[in-house]
Write a protein that holds these residues in place. Structure first.
Motif, PDB file in Angstrom:
ATOM      1  N   ILE A 147      -6.062   0.029   3.801  1.00 23.20           N
ATOM      2  CA  ILE A 147      -5.404  -0.772   2.767  1.00 23.20           C
ATOM      3  C   ILE A 147      -6.028  -0.495   1.401  1.00 23.20           C
ATOM      4  CG2 ILE A 147      -5.112  -3.132   1.908  1.00 23.20           C
ATOM      5  CD1 ILE A 147      -4.751  -4.001   4.829  1.00 23.20           C
ATOM      6  N   ALA A 148      -7.360  -0.476   1.362  1.00 25.76           N
ATOM      7  CA  ALA A 148      -8.046  -0.194   0.100  1.00 25.76           C
ATOM      8  C   ALA A 148      -7.663   1.184  -0.430  1.00 25.76           C
ATOM      9  CB  ALA A 148      -9.561  -0.290   0.296  1.00 25.76           C
ATOM     10  N   ASN A 149      -7.597   2.152   0.471  1.00 22.13           N
ATOM     11  CA  ASN A 149      -7.220   3.508   0.071  1.00 22.13           C
ATOM     12  C   ASN A 149      -5.781   3.555  -0.433  1.00 22.13           C
ATOM     13  OD1 ASN A 149      -7.819   6.497   0.101  1.00 22.13           O
ATOM     14  ND2 ASN A 149      -6.065   6.455   1.480  1.00 22.13           N
ATOM     15  N   THR A 150      -4.886   2.821   0.224  1.00 24.55           N
ATOM     16  CA  THR A 150      -3.481   2.788  -0.171  1.00 24.55           C
ATOM     17  C   THR A 150      -3.327   2.249  -1.591  1.00 24.55           C
ATOM     18  OG1 THR A 150      -2.711   2.512   2.106  1.00 24.55           O
ATOM     19  CG2 THR A 150      -1.222   1.806   0.355  1.00 24.55           C
ATOM     20  N   VAL A 151      -4.006   1.150  -1.874  1.00 26.40           N
ATOM     21  CA  VAL A 151      -3.911   0.541  -3.205  1.00 26.40           C
ATOM     22  C   VAL A 151      -4.510   1.464  -4.261  1.00 26.40           C
ATOM     23  CG1 VAL A 151      -4.650  -1.398  -4.642  1.00 26.40           C
ATOM     24  CG2 VAL A 151      -3.902  -1.796  -2.286  1.00 26.40           C
ATOM     25  N   ALA A 152      -5.667   2.033  -3.961  1.00 20.37           N
ATOM     26  CA  ALA A 152      -6.330   2.912  -4.931  1.00 20.37           C
ATOM     27  C   ALA A 152      -5.493   4.151  -5.224  1.00 20.37           C
ATOM     28  CB  ALA A 152      -7.712   3.305  -4.418  1.00 20.37           C
ATOM     29  N   VAL A 153      -4.970   4.779  -4.176  1.00 17.45           N
ATOM     30  CA  VAL A 153      -4.159   5.985  -4.364  1.00 17.45           C
ATOM     31  C   VAL A 153      -2.890   5.663  -5.135  1.00 17.45           C
ATOM     32  CG1 VAL A 153      -2.743   7.696  -3.153  1.00 17.45           C
ATOM     33  CG2 VAL A 153      -5.057   7.217  -2.370  1.00 17.45           C
ATOM     34  N   GLY A 154      -2.256   4.529  -4.812  1.00 18.77           N
ATOM     35  CA  GLY A 154      -1.056   4.133  -5.537  1.00 18.77           C
ATOM     36  C   GLY A 154      -1.320   3.944  -7.015  1.00 18.77           C
ATOM     37  N   PHE A 155      -2.460   3.332  -7.331  1.00 16.78           N
ATOM     38  CA  PHE A 155      -2.814   3.118  -8.738  1.00 16.78           C
ATOM     39  C   PHE A 155      -3.069   4.444  -9.440  1.00 16.78           C
ATOM     40  CE2 PHE A 155      -5.802   2.405 -12.183  1.00 16.78           C
ATOM     41  CZ  PHE A 155      -5.263   1.307 -12.835  1.00 16.78           C
ATOM     42  N   VAL A 156      -3.826   5.322  -8.796  1.00 12.94           N
ATOM     43  CA  VAL A 156      -4.146   6.614  -9.409  1.00 12.94           C
ATOM     44  C   VAL A 156      -2.882   7.435  -9.635  1.00 12.94           C
ATOM     45  CG1 VAL A 156      -5.296   8.823  -9.023  1.00 12.94           C
ATOM     46  CG2 VAL A 156      -6.510   6.688  -8.525  1.00 12.94           C
ATOM     47  N   GLU A 157      -1.985   7.436  -8.651  1.00 14.21           N
ATOM     48  CA  GLU A 157      -0.746   8.200  -8.806  1.00 14.21           C
ATOM     49  C   GLU A 157       0.096   7.675  -9.953  1.00 14.21           C
ATOM     50  OE1 GLU A 157       1.079   7.941  -4.991  1.00 14.21           O
ATOM     51  OE2 GLU A 157      -0.007   9.682  -4.171  1.00 14.21           O
ATOM     52  N   GLU A 158       0.175   6.346 -10.072  1.00 10.15           N
ATOM     53  CA  GLU A 158       0.950   5.761 -11.169  1.00 10.15           C
ATOM     54  C   GLU A 158       0.290   6.057 -12.509  1.00 10.15           C
ATOM     55  OE1 GLU A 158       3.820   3.763 -13.325  1.00 10.15           O
ATOM     56  OE2 GLU A 158       3.830   4.549 -11.276  1.00 10.15           O
ATOM     57  N   ARG A 159      -1.034   6.000 -12.536  1.00  8.87           N
ATOM     58  CA  ARG A 159      -1.756   6.310 -13.775  1.00  8.87           C
ATOM     59  C   ARG A 159      -1.512   7.760 -14.195  1.00  8.87           C
ATOM     60  NH1 ARG A 159      -5.849   3.806 -16.380  1.00  8.87           N
ATOM     61  NH2 ARG A 159      -7.183   5.083 -17.718  1.00  8.87           N
ATOM     62  N   GLU A 160      -1.542   8.677 -13.234  1.00 11.53           N
ATOM     63  CA  GLU A 160      -1.292  10.087 -13.548  1.00 11.53           C
ATOM     64  C   GLU A 160       0.134  10.287 -14.041  1.00 11.53           C
ATOM     65  OE1 GLU A 160      -2.264  12.107  -9.966  1.00 11.53           O
ATOM     66  OE2 GLU A 160      -4.419  12.207 -10.409  1.00 11.53           O
ATOM     67  N   ARG A 161       1.093   9.558 -13.456  1.00 11.30           N
ATOM     68  CA  ARG A 161       2.478   9.664 -13.903  1.00 11.30           C
ATOM     69  C   ARG A 161       2.623   9.199 -15.349  1.00 11.30           C
ATOM     70  NH1 ARG A 161       6.898   6.803 -14.761  1.00 11.30           N
ATOM     71  NH2 ARG A 161       5.806   4.834 -14.366  1.00 11.30           N
ATOM     72  N   ILE A 162       1.976   8.091 -15.679  1.00  9.98           N
ATOM     73  CA  ILE A 162       2.035   7.575 -17.047  1.00  9.98           C
ATOM     74  C   ILE A 162       1.369   8.545 -18.016  1.00  9.98           C
ATOM     75  CG2 ILE A 162       1.175   5.741 -18.571  1.00  9.98           C
ATOM     76  CD1 ILE A 162       1.628   3.782 -16.284  1.00  9.98           C
ATOM     77  N   ILE A 163       0.248   9.123 -17.600  1.00 19.17           N
ATOM     78  CA  ILE A 163      -0.444  10.087 -18.458  1.00 19.17           C
ATOM     79  C   ILE A 163       0.450  11.295 -18.722  1.00 19.17           C
ATOM     80  CG2 ILE A 163      -2.351  11.748 -18.531  1.00 19.17           C
ATOM     81  CD1 ILE A 163      -4.061   9.635 -17.130  1.00 19.17           C
ATOM     82  N   ARG A 164       1.132  11.770 -17.668  1.00 22.92           N
ATOM     83  CA  ARG A 164       2.047  12.904 -17.859  1.00 22.92           C
ATOM     84  C   ARG A 164       3.167  12.551 -18.827  1.00 22.92           C
ATOM     85  NH1 ARG A 164       1.253  13.526 -12.228  1.00 22.92           N
ATOM     86  NH2 ARG A 164       3.205  12.430 -11.795  1.00 22.92           N
ATOM     87  N   GLN A 165       3.704  11.349 -18.708  1.00 19.72           N
ATOM     88  CA  GLN A 165       4.749  10.910 -19.636  1.00 19.72           C
ATOM     89  C   GLN A 165       4.225  10.861 -21.064  1.00 19.72           C
ATOM     90  OE1 GLN A 165       6.193   7.126 -18.145  1.00 19.72           O
ATOM     91  NE2 GLN A 165       7.899   8.107 -17.074  1.00 19.72           N
ATOM     92  N   GLN A 166       3.012  10.328 -21.234  1.00 23.40           N
ATOM     93  CA  GLN A 166       2.426  10.249 -22.569  1.00 23.40           C
ATOM     94  C   GLN A 166       2.181  11.639 -23.141  1.00 23.40           C
ATOM     95  OE1 GLN A 166      -1.019   7.848 -21.652  1.00 23.40           O
ATOM     96  NE2 GLN A 166       0.023   5.939 -22.122  1.00 23.40           N
ATOM     97  N   GLN A 167       1.694  12.546 -22.302  1.00 16.10           N
ATOM     98  CA  GLN A 167       1.459  13.912 -22.765  1.00 16.10           C
ATOM     99  C   GLN A 167       2.766  14.570 -23.192  1.00 16.10           C
ATOM    100  OE1 GLN A 167      -0.549  15.514 -19.316  1.00 16.10           O
ATOM    101  NE2 GLN A 167      -2.576  15.183 -20.201  1.00 16.10           N
TER     102      GLN A 167
END
Length: 308
Positions: A147-167
């Protein structure tokens, strides 16, 4: 002998089934405990989050609301063994809190705090039955870690998506296609051009040519310090693609270093119009547009009056 082996295999399979059923039963008991003590445990978790100074960008009311939702999804994942709902909520949560400056370590921290709060409640409940406590923890910890891994990975993936959009947004802002007047566009390029940015420039320019029905484009590279062979050839291809759409491209601002590089690497410049600076490029573009706009008149010889 074969019968003994068969009995041994059958016994191990039976033991595994019994163990699995026992583990499932312990998880059901754990879930019942977490549901029964939901109010107390989530309140304790929210207090621990505040004391640890996590999610400081959020109010206490917001922290409690999110803690409640995460808690319920957490318990559901333990109960069902499926993580789709938790993954979906993790993405939605990330969308809300990332723009507010919440960092990855904070998200991991709150999930680990929840695991600690729940584990402490189990220690309290089963303090007089150490054997059962150990068995419940053995069943709980793998699920809690996932569960901890699922939440962490989901957050990181969303953060990377937002960073790509910003870039992507930054790239578009740093390479605007400007309409100077009807049928005339300017593309000022500043900074380093890598292959990805070169492709993006071409796509933006071709879309702008089509949308504005442009006839002349001035590409100014005064702000480009260096250009390798790949980018240089891509520039030539951009000029050709623009010509296919009916637009003439004028390149301005080539530095002596870039000009020498283009010659050295053998880039075909025969189809590329170049002018020293941006002002000269705009003047040349105006001249080309004026020539295209000039009406073509047919001169008809008129017979003398006497011959009519």
């Amino acid at each position: 002998m074969d019968n003994k082996k068969s009995m041994s295999v059958s016994t191990r399979a039976s033991d595994a089934t019994t163990l699995s059923e026992s583990s499932a039963g312990l998880l059901r008991e754990l879930v019942a405990h977490l549901r029964q003590n939901r109010t107390q445990l989530r309140e304790e978790w929210a207090r621990r989050i505040t004391r640890a100074e996590l999610l400081t960008a959020m109010t206490e009311e917001e922290i409690f609301a999110e803690a409640t939702a995460v808690y319920d999804n957490y318990v559901e994942a333990l109960e069902t063994g499926t993580f789709e709902a938790l993954q979906a909520y993790s993405r939605r949560l990330s969308e809300r809190i990332i723009p507010r400056g919440v960092e990855t370590d904070e998200v991991v921290g709150i999930v680990l705090l929840l695991r600690d709060v729940l584990a402490r409640s189990l220690f309290t409940k089963y303090q007089d039955n150490v054997e059962k406590l150990n068995r419940i923890l053995d069943s709980y910890e793998p699920a809690a870690n996932r569960i901890a891994n699922t939440v962490a990975v989901g957050f990181v993936e969303e953060r990377e998506r937002i960073i790509r959009q910003q870039q992507e947004a930054i790239r578009e802002l740093s390479t605007p296609v400007l309409q100077v007047r009807e049928r005339l566009l300017i593309l000022p390029i500043i900074g380093v051009i890598d292959p990805q940015r070169a492709r993006q420039l071409t796509e933006q320019l071709l879309r702008a040519i089509r949308a504005n029905r442009a006839k002349v484009v001035v590409i100014d590279v005064t702000g480009v310090a260096a250009m390798d062979s790949g980018v240089a050839n891509h520039l030539v291809q951009t000029v050709e693609a623009s010509r296919l759409l009916g637009a003439t491209v004028i390149v301005t601002g080539l530095s002596p270093e870039i000009a020498q590089t283009l010659v050295t690497i053998g880039v075909d410049l025969s189809e590329m119009a170049t002018v020293g600076d941006l002002q000269g490029g705009i003047e040349e573009a105006e001249r080309l547009l004026a020539d295209r706009a000039a009406p073509t008149t047919q001169v008809r010889e008129i017979a003398p009056e006497s011959q009519r």
